[in-house]
Write a protein that holds these residues in place. Structure first.
Motif, PDB file in Angstrom:
ATOM      1  N   SER A 117       0.826  -1.210   0.000  1.00 39.20           N
ATOM      2  CA  SER A 117       0.000   0.000   0.000  1.00 39.20           C
ATOM      3  C   SER A 117       0.859   1.259   0.000  1.00 39.20           C
ATOM      4  O   SER A 117       1.986   1.266   0.500  1.00 39.20           O
ATOM      5  N   ILE A 148     -12.210  11.925   3.641  1.00 38.41           N
ATOM      6  CA  ILE A 148     -11.386  10.755   3.326  1.00 38.41           C
ATOM      7  C   ILE A 148     -10.780  10.171   4.593  1.00 38.41           C
ATOM      8  O   ILE A 148     -10.768   8.942   4.790  1.00 38.41           O
ATOM      9  N   SER A 151     -13.613   8.593   6.666  1.00 37.98           N
ATOM     10  CA  SER A 151     -14.106   7.377   6.008  1.00 37.98           C
ATOM     11  C   SER A 151     -13.136   6.225   6.165  1.00 37.98           C
ATOM     12  O   SER A 151     -13.555   5.075   6.379  1.00 37.98           O
ATOM     13  N   SER A 152     -11.851   6.505   6.073  1.00 35.74           N
ATOM     14  CA  SER A 152     -10.861   5.445   6.242  1.00 35.74           C
ATOM     15  C   SER A 152     -10.886   4.894   7.663  1.00 35.74           C
ATOM     16  O   SER A 152     -10.834   3.665   7.868  1.00 35.74           O
ATOM     17  N   TYR A 156     -12.064   1.107   8.644  1.00 32.88           N
ATOM     18  CA  TYR A 156     -11.087   0.312   9.400  1.00 32.88           C
ATOM     19  C   TYR A 156     -11.703  -0.254  10.677  1.00 32.88           C
ATOM     20  O   TYR A 156     -11.532  -1.440  10.995  1.00 32.88           O
ATOM     21  N   CYS A 174      -6.019   0.366   4.576  1.00 34.91           N
ATOM     22  CA  CYS A 174      -7.409   0.788   4.419  1.00 34.91           C
ATOM     23  C   CYS A 174      -7.499   2.164   3.780  1.00 34.91           C
ATOM     24  O   CYS A 174      -8.318   2.390   2.880  1.00 34.91           O
ATOM     25  N   THR A 175      -6.636   3.085   4.201  1.00 37.94           N
ATOM     26  CA  THR A 175      -6.638   4.432   3.613  1.00 37.94           C
ATOM     27  C   THR A 175      -6.226   4.396   2.144  1.00 37.94           C
ATOM     28  O   THR A 175      -6.789   5.104   1.309  1.00 37.94           O
ATOM     29  N   VAL A 178      -9.254   2.955   0.099  1.00 35.04           N
ATOM     30  CA  VAL A 178     -10.321   3.959  -0.019  1.00 35.04           C
ATOM     31  C   VAL A 178      -9.904   5.073  -0.974  1.00 35.04           C
ATOM     32  O   VAL A 178     -10.713   5.556  -1.778  1.00 35.04           O
ATOM     33  N   CYS A 217     -13.974  -1.463  -4.046  1.00 34.47           N
ATOM     34  CA  CYS A 217     -13.479  -1.312  -2.677  1.00 34.47           C
ATOM     35  C   CYS A 217     -13.813  -2.539  -1.834  1.00 34.47           C
ATOM     36  O   CYS A 217     -12.980  -3.009  -1.046  1.00 34.47           O
ATOM     37  N   CYS A 239     -19.042   0.660   2.461  1.00 31.28           N
ATOM     38  CA  CYS A 239     -18.420   1.322   1.300  1.00 31.28           C
ATOM     39  C   CYS A 239     -19.448   2.119   0.514  1.00 31.28           C
ATOM     40  O   CYS A 239     -19.142   3.210  -0.009  1.00 31.28           O
TER      41      CYS A 239
END
Length: 252
Positions: A117, A148, A151-152, A156, A174-175, A178, A217, A239
């Motif tokens: 990642s 963002i 949401s991450s 998570y 996870c970030t 997304v 996602c 999601c």
């Protein structure tokens, strides 16, 4: 004729010539001050001889020859041996391009590319989304960045609560997922610049891009972490909520 009284001229001390002598006293010229140079000194700036050959040779021996380490100077490292600047910063454009192309196909998810990642691609997509929103007359840099991040963290927490002890999804991965799955919303933001502001066409197009981002996602989340396959529906719902919020930013 009127006479004026002129005061006598007084010379400074030592400057008045002796009366009756026709010889004028002069000051003896002395050489300018030059610091004594120690013998055997190899420092170039201690020499005041601009054209001396010893200064040039000593500077070459001190600083290791020409810039770039040419000429076989000991300890000189050439610029060819250094890594590119983007690699030193951890930015790999080829990997970003491959991960972005993998998002374009919602029916064939490739999780192997997203195991390593990174946040360079998501930041780039975030900048594009903010740029398209700015072209639409909406200044939402801070809002999009905050959503963002939230949401991450939300996805998570939800994933690890569903997976329990088997959950091994970290926040960085996870970030990144997304952020990369924001690509359909970035495309929707660009398309919305040419779509009429009123009518149901805008909402239909938004629904297509939201389901696209949700499917990609969800597939990446389930494939990258353990314990999420049996909770695919709940992860997909989380999601869907996330990307629906971003689509509402584009629509309104």
């Amino acid at each position: 004729m009127k006479e004026f009284a002129v005061p006598p001229v007084v010379f400074p001390s030592g400057g008045n010539p002796a009366a009756g002598s026709g010889v004028q006293q002069r000051r003896i010229a002395t050489a300018p001050f030059q610091p004594q140079r120690p013998s055997g000194s190899s420092i170039p700036f201690m020499s005041f001889d601009a054209g001396s050959a010893t200064a040039s040779t000593s500077s070459t021996s001190i600083y290791g020859g020409p810039i770039g380490g040419g000429g076989g100077a000991p300890g000189g490292a050439g610029f060819e041996d250094e890594e590119p600047l983007l690699d030193e910063l951890g930015i790999h454009p080829d990997q970003i391009w491959k991960k972005t192309k993998a998002i374009l196909n919602p029916f064939r998810v490739n999780p192997a590319l997203h195991k390593d990642s990174d946040l360079s691609g998501p930041i780039l997509l975030y900048m594009f989304l903010c740029l398209f929103q700015l072209l639409a007359g909406k200044i939402q840099f801070g809002v999009i960045l905050g959503w963002i991040v939230v949401s991450s963290i939300f996805l998570y927490v939800v994933f690890n609560m569903l997976a329990g002890r088997n959950g091994n999804l970290d926040l960085h991965t996870c970030t990144g997922v997304v952020g990369y799955c924001m690509l359909p919303l970035v495309i929707f933001s660009a398309v919305s610049l040419f779509v009429p502001q009123v009518g149901a066409v805008r909402f239909v197009i938004a629904a297509v891009f939201v389901f696209w981002a949700t499917r990609v996602c969800t597939g990446l989340m389930v494939a990258l972490a353990d314990g999420g396959d049996e909770h695919r529906g709940l992860i997909a719902y989380a999601c869907l909520l996330i990307y629906t919020l971003f689509s509402l930013l584009v629509i309104f």
